[in-house]
Design an enzyme around this catalytic site. Sequence first.
Site, short mmCIF file in Angstrom:
data_model
loop_
_atom_site.label_atom_id
_atom_site.label_comp_id
_atom_site.label_asym_id
_atom_site.label_seq_id
_atom_site.Cartn_x
_atom_site.Cartn_y
_atom_site.Cartn_z
N ARG A 1 -1.79 -7.88 -0.45
CA ARG A 1 -2.35 -6.54 -0.24
C ARG A 1 -1.67 -5.59 -1.22
O ARG A 1 -0.45 -5.43 -1.17
CB ARG A 1 -2.11 -6.09 1.20
CG ARG A 1 -2.55 -4.66 1.47
CD ARG A 1 -2.35 -4.29 2.94
NE ARG A 1 -2.80 -2.94 3.19
CZ ARG A 1 -2.00 -1.90 3.46
NH1 ARG A 1 -0.70 -2.05 3.55
NH2 ARG A 1 -2.51 -0.71 3.65
N GLU B 1 0.75 -4.14 7.71
CA GLU B 1 2.14 -3.87 7.34
C GLU B 1 3.04 -4.09 8.53
O GLU B 1 2.75 -3.64 9.64
CB GLU B 1 2.34 -2.40 6.90
CG GLU B 1 1.90 -2.10 5.51
CD GLU B 1 2.19 -0.66 5.10
OE1 GLU B 1 3.15 -0.04 5.62
OE2 GLU B 1 1.43 -0.15 4.26
N HIS C 1 -3.53 4.66 -1.30
CA HIS C 1 -2.21 4.61 -0.66
C HIS C 1 -1.43 5.82 -1.19
O HIS C 1 -0.41 5.67 -1.85
CB HIS C 1 -1.53 3.28 -0.95
CG HIS C 1 -0.44 2.89 0.02
ND1 HIS C 1 -0.42 1.69 0.69
CD2 HIS C 1 0.65 3.55 0.44
CE1 HIS C 1 0.66 1.62 1.46
NE2 HIS C 1 1.34 2.74 1.33
N ASN D 1 -0.73 -1.03 10.97
CA ASN D 1 0.63 -1.01 10.41
C ASN D 1 1.58 -0.65 11.54
O ASN D 1 1.40 0.38 12.20
CB ASN D 1 0.75 0.04 9.30
CG ASN D 1 -0.10 -0.30 8.08
OD1 ASN D 1 -0.74 -1.35 8.03
ND2 ASN D 1 -0.10 0.59 7.10
#
Length: 504
Positions: free
Chosen positions: A102, A398, A146, A321
Amino acid sequence: MPPVPPHTPPHTRTPATTAPTPETTPARPAFPPGFAWGAATAAYQVEGAVTEGGRGPSIWDTFSHTPGRVAGGDTGDTAVDHYHRFREDVRLMADLGLTSYRFSISWPRIQPTGRGPATERGLDFYRALTDELLSHGITPLATLYHWDLPQELEDRGGWPARDTAGRFADYAALTAEALGDRVTSWTTLNEPWCSAFLGYGSGVHAPGRTDPGEALSAAHHLNLAHGLATGALRAVLPPAARVLISLNLHQIRPFSADPADLAAARRIDAVGNRIFTGPILGGEYPESLLADTAHLVDWDTLLHPGDLAQISRPIDLLGVNYYTPTVVSTPGNADGVARHDGHGAGAHSPWPGAEDVVFLPAPGERTAMDWPIDPGGLTDLLLRLHRAHPGLPLLVTENGAAFDDVVGPDGFVDDPARIAYLHGHLEAVADAIAAGADVRGYYLWSLLDNFEWAYGYGKRFGAVHVDYATLARTPKASARWYAEVIRRGGPVRQAPDPDRDDCP
Ligand code: FCB
């Protein structure tokens, strides 16, 4: 997802800080065939090369170059030079046996000013990276955003401006048109909570603004950006492509069963979680959120007709995450109890409409981020999502931990605490799967030590150590351990001996 239940189940897992032993660790083949064994990074945290290939400046370039914003004055100018060393890094991934990687695409590499045609040199970098991954049998999972908004879009208003959502959808379409022949899994946004509330609320992240109304506007426009981009991606990608979003959902525990603490939990759940899951998965914002924040933003003006239909376009998976749970209370109930920083609260609150809520540390061991270690929180979170959205597959996009690694004389980092953290959390995923959750993969944060946002290079999350003077990469004991986990298809009973020759 539904509001936090009044009685959050107590976490039963005792966090471990040492590597598990055969006696304490049951053997359990708990992960389904095809489960993605991954690791994650993000463009600004690893790429460097910020002025190469026609890349324009992002808000993180500006922010990190502003004195006082990032610990030690660190910037992502060089980061870990993944831009030039990606072939070596893919080789490391292959040695680990990763089945998926990723990474995020830097918007200002594709559109230096956030609008206009795509820059071929920017696309070429991601073509080369994904070709390299595919040639090693590693499936790319691309994140479109991100946190590195092109600076010019921030100058035009940033995420509090509605137009930014449309710009993002255009960027998504251009990028997917170019890379859709090799990338089939696309994440629209990573952790929009951080973009909105740390970027425009507490100001501890770029662009560093501190206005609660702007933060709420940013959240809505990030939701809209996700929805518009989902539509744009579907229009250009093959039908089999998968679209998701990665949310840092807060696993909230009320400090006590006192009604005031339960109310605090519900308010944080609204502005921490349901501000995203509500519109994205259910087509509506929570009424309580609209009421709690009505004095900060005019929702009637912010929300245009049709927005919720755009935002709630179906997604194929939900990315989760998770690092640590969130314990909340109220000033009266938490008198004399040590406080936690409230996930990024500086002088300004990242919790509009819930500024009075008190954050407490969960019990137990902490990581170097001072984040309590609580794998049971991940099981609870996955199961809560599974129950609320039974048909929606989940992906842990994550999970990982920073520790104060010690480099041995031979350059090797033995990191049993990180192994214990990862082991506990993989067992937590296994528990969720055993209880019925459809979890399709796990991405360790992070493949490499890297630029940890406002903490700079001081916090190391990598399974692979990076010597910041030479940029040399050395897999830590946790990397070898993870390779063994992947090889066996699940957590191993004991940390492998670093000297074993079947380890990378
Ligand atoms: C998450 C971010 C990621 C990294 C980890 C530690 O919130 O998505 O970039 O910083 O935290």
